[in-house]
Enzyme design. Sequence first.
Site, PDB file in Angstrom:
ATOM      1  N   GLU A 552       0.855  -1.197   0.000  1.00 35.85           N
ATOM      2  CA  GLU A 552       0.000   0.000   0.000  1.00 35.85           C
ATOM      3  C   GLU A 552       0.886   1.241   0.000  1.00 35.85           C
ATOM      4  O   GLU A 552       1.798   1.368   0.817  1.00 35.85           O
ATOM      5  CB  GLU A 552      -0.907   0.015   1.228  1.00 35.85           C
ATOM      6  CG  GLU A 552      -1.813   1.246   1.292  1.00 35.85           C
ATOM      7  CD  GLU A 552      -2.696   1.268   2.526  1.00 35.85           C
ATOM      8  OE1 GLU A 552      -3.489   2.220   2.677  1.00 35.85           O
ATOM      9  OE2 GLU A 552      -2.588   0.331   3.345  1.00 35.85           O
ATOM     10  N   ASN A 611      -4.384   4.900  -2.390  1.00 34.04           N
ATOM     11  CA  ASN A 611      -5.528   5.588  -1.790  1.00 34.04           C
ATOM     12  C   ASN A 611      -5.822   6.863  -2.564  1.00 34.04           C
ATOM     13  O   ASN A 611      -4.916   7.599  -2.937  1.00 34.04           O
ATOM     14  CB  ASN A 611      -5.221   5.972  -0.334  1.00 34.04           C
ATOM     15  CG  ASN A 611      -5.167   4.746   0.562  1.00 34.04           C
ATOM     16  OD1 ASN A 611      -6.183   4.235   0.991  1.00 34.04           O
ATOM     17  ND2 ASN A 611      -3.955   4.273   0.828  1.00 34.04           N
ATOM     18  N   GLU A 643      -7.901   2.119  -3.542  1.00 33.24           N
ATOM     19  CA  GLU A 643      -8.532   2.025  -2.229  1.00 33.24           C
ATOM     20  C   GLU A 643      -9.478   3.205  -2.024  1.00 33.24           C
ATOM     21  O   GLU A 643      -9.075   4.363  -2.125  1.00 33.24           O
ATOM     22  CB  GLU A 643      -7.470   2.000  -1.126  1.00 33.24           C
ATOM     23  CG  GLU A 643      -6.649   0.726  -1.112  1.00 33.24           C
ATOM     24  CD  GLU A 643      -5.887   0.549   0.188  1.00 33.24           C
ATOM     25  OE1 GLU A 643      -5.998   1.434   1.055  1.00 33.24           O
ATOM     26  OE2 GLU A 643      -5.197  -0.473   0.341  1.00 33.24           O
ATOM     27  N   ASP A 673     -11.528   0.635   1.963  1.00 29.82           N
ATOM     28  CA  ASP A 673     -10.577   0.798   3.059  1.00 29.82           C
ATOM     29  C   ASP A 673     -11.312   1.207   4.328  1.00 29.82           C
ATOM     30  O   ASP A 673     -12.416   1.748   4.292  1.00 29.82           O
ATOM     31  CB  ASP A 673      -9.541   1.862   2.667  1.00 29.82           C
ATOM     32  CG  ASP A 673      -8.327   1.822   3.588  1.00 29.82           C
ATOM     33  OD1 ASP A 673      -8.180   0.834   4.322  1.00 29.82           O
ATOM     34  OD2 ASP A 673      -7.547   2.781   3.564  1.00 29.82           O
ATOM     35  N   GLU A 729      -6.202  -5.041   8.906  1.00 29.40           N
ATOM     36  CA  GLU A 729      -5.263  -3.946   9.148  1.00 29.40           C
ATOM     37  C   GLU A 729      -4.907  -3.881  10.637  1.00 29.40           C
ATOM     38  O   GLU A 729      -5.629  -4.398  11.489  1.00 29.40           O
ATOM     39  CB  GLU A 729      -5.869  -2.603   8.710  1.00 29.40           C
ATOM     40  CG  GLU A 729      -6.091  -2.484   7.230  1.00 29.40           C
ATOM     41  CD  GLU A 729      -6.584  -1.097   6.843  1.00 29.40           C
ATOM     42  OE1 GLU A 729      -6.024  -0.514   5.910  1.00 29.40           O
ATOM     43  OE2 GLU A 729      -7.544  -0.604   7.470  1.00 29.40           O
TER      44      GLU A 729
END
Length: 787
Positions: A552, A611, A643, A673, A729
């Site tokens: 990520e 993201n 995301e 997310d 996460e």
Amino acid sequence: MTLGKRALILIFPVVLAGYLLAAVSVHVTQSRSIRALEHAKLSQRLEHAAAVFQNEIGRSKGFLNALLNSNSLRQYISETDRNYRANALGVRLQESVKSLSDDPMGYVSLAILTSDLQSEYYFENSWDPFAEIDEAQLNLSRRLIREEKLADWTYLSDAGQKARIVYSYFLDPVTFTRPLPSKKSGALLIQVAIQPDRFLDMQETLKQEYGADVVLQPWPLAVTDDLSASVHLGPSLYATLTVSSDHFDQLMAQQKLLLALGAVAMSLFSIWLIIVLIRRFITDPIATLDANVMAVMVGAHDEIRNMAEKGEIGRLTENIRELHRQSEQSLKLVQRSSWTDTLTGISNRGHFNAVAAGIVREAIVSGEKCSLLFIDIDNFKFVNDKHGHEIGDELLKTLATRIAMNVEAITERRGQKPAILARLSGDEFAVLVRSRPGDGTVREVSAAILALFEDGFEVSGKSYPVTASIGAAICPDDATNLAELISNADAAMYQAKTSGKNRSSRFSRALHDKRTRLRQIQDELRSLDPDEQFHLVYMPIVNTDGRVTGCEALLRWYSPVLGNVTPDEFVPIAESSGLFTKIDWWVINQAMSDCRQLKALFGPDTILAINISSAELHSKAIADYFSDCLNRHGLQPQSIEIELTETFAVKFSDQLRRNIDELRQKGFRLSIDDFGAGYTSVQQIIEYTADTIKLDRALVSNLTASQSLPVLRALIALCHAKDVAVVGEGVDTPEKLSMLTAAGCDLFQGYLISKPLPLEDLGIWALTRTARYGNEKDDRKNQQAIA
């Protein structure tokens, strides 16, 4: 002398002089503008010619490179049989030279010379079948043999000869490469010459247009006042064009004539029009008004009527004085009313600013203190919209009266000077209290005002759901002038409003520092260069076997002014101020540029998660930008996972739906997310398709801490039923990893695996992890072998 005659005598020369001056100014300005425009045009034309010249140089170099890479030249040089080389290979080389030119009639020549200037081969595409290399090119060859250069180009434009660009190259006949400088004597000199037809045509066109030759010289143009320009063509070669002043004078002659005629015509017309207007609207009415007003003022008549009186200027002066005295009295009345708010009857903003500024200055000079209470009525717009503006106005009037009564009672009881109460705007009020430090006056006044709203605010027997938020700032502790005092009190009021409303808040240095930092962050975001201050870190995502399946991309910002700025600080500011597009697009491009290195570290199937902000999802250009970056960096869309924070589903507009559908059609992966942070419902999981669900770290912590394994299994099973992979996460302890694994979680991310790392450190982490897992794998094999 009448006013009409006075006006004619005074105005006529002024208007005439003004138009003449304007005409001269316009002429001078336009002359400069036209000269600048002509100069820019001339420079642009020469720059274009220079570009064409550079293109011709590149064409000659391209011809030479093509010949050097061709078999015909290599065979010709390598062949030892001179007859065969001259007849068969020479014809083939000649055809190769002809094939290089797009124009079969265009001039191009090829010369092969030895170090002692013996011509091994010469051919030119011209009407002369017996053409030989001329003396200018031989002189050039001599110079090149003496110098140390192994390749160079030269522009030959001697009188009586063809202007041409000659590109020269020394070639080792054995290795067919550029020789060492020490071996230059045994090398062949290959020269390709072309005639720059387009440049020569442009040179002739400029000569015809400006009546001057384009001069080629080894130095640039000296700075002069003439209309001229110079452009760099190559080493010690400049093209210069100097235009005669007659050319510019011809351009300006017509303008001078038109401006002169226009100035005279406009002067005559303006004088006539001014005289007519003065007579119609000034002199005649003043004379009539003067007579009538005087008659009324002296009591000769009850109403104004025409009377013949002389000396209108003198009498008008006396009348104006009288009117001025009356105007002063009227002005005082208007000023007194202008200081009062028409709705509530208390002071308005203008009066408050005038009085409060004086009180603040007195407090600073005398060492005393004063306090400003900034009052905002919460939910007032709701009352206005629901019950009408009449009720809203009545509420404000009643509120102003009650605040005034409470504040006056408190200050009188404490023996203090009267406070200043004002309505600043709409539903905002201010109270300036002159009190001693720490005597509790401000606290008591704030409590009395808030008490008015404890059970709703009652107007005409009915209660309305409004409250008050009060911000307090003290002079000179918090501010040294009125504007700063109001600003700080306003900031404290917003602090009270965000803390729950119907309360008061005192301005503090921390609040000031917070506002200052937020403003600094916004200013820095507007002006920063992302390439200089932003960088990306990557957080690995592993499967149940511990293999890295993706990374990520996370944004980090180090500002030379602010230091490290966390995403929690600058992301909300960037989104609210419309600055996040620049950030998002930089992140997308930079992350994709690093994707190949990530795949080199963890394998070709590695997925890069990027993201993007919820606001950017509504942009029509987001899908196209993802595709452009994908093509630019040579990636497959299946390698990129976009995301989306779960808040994207709160306002699912048509444009947002189209953007998500387009991204999926292009092949990009999508993930939700921060799942479980407070917005996503089960219905949204079913409705919005995604490839991956990322369980929020807070949700993971809560479920693992409470040992809610069945709940976690059910949640993951629901995602699996929708064929969606689940990423846990915030995996920072072995217990969380074990519980997520037991619940059926597919992928894991957290500090137990790795913290976010720059690309260089990530490579070291990957090598270390590979070595450790390789040793563990060998240990397991050894144990199995022993068993």
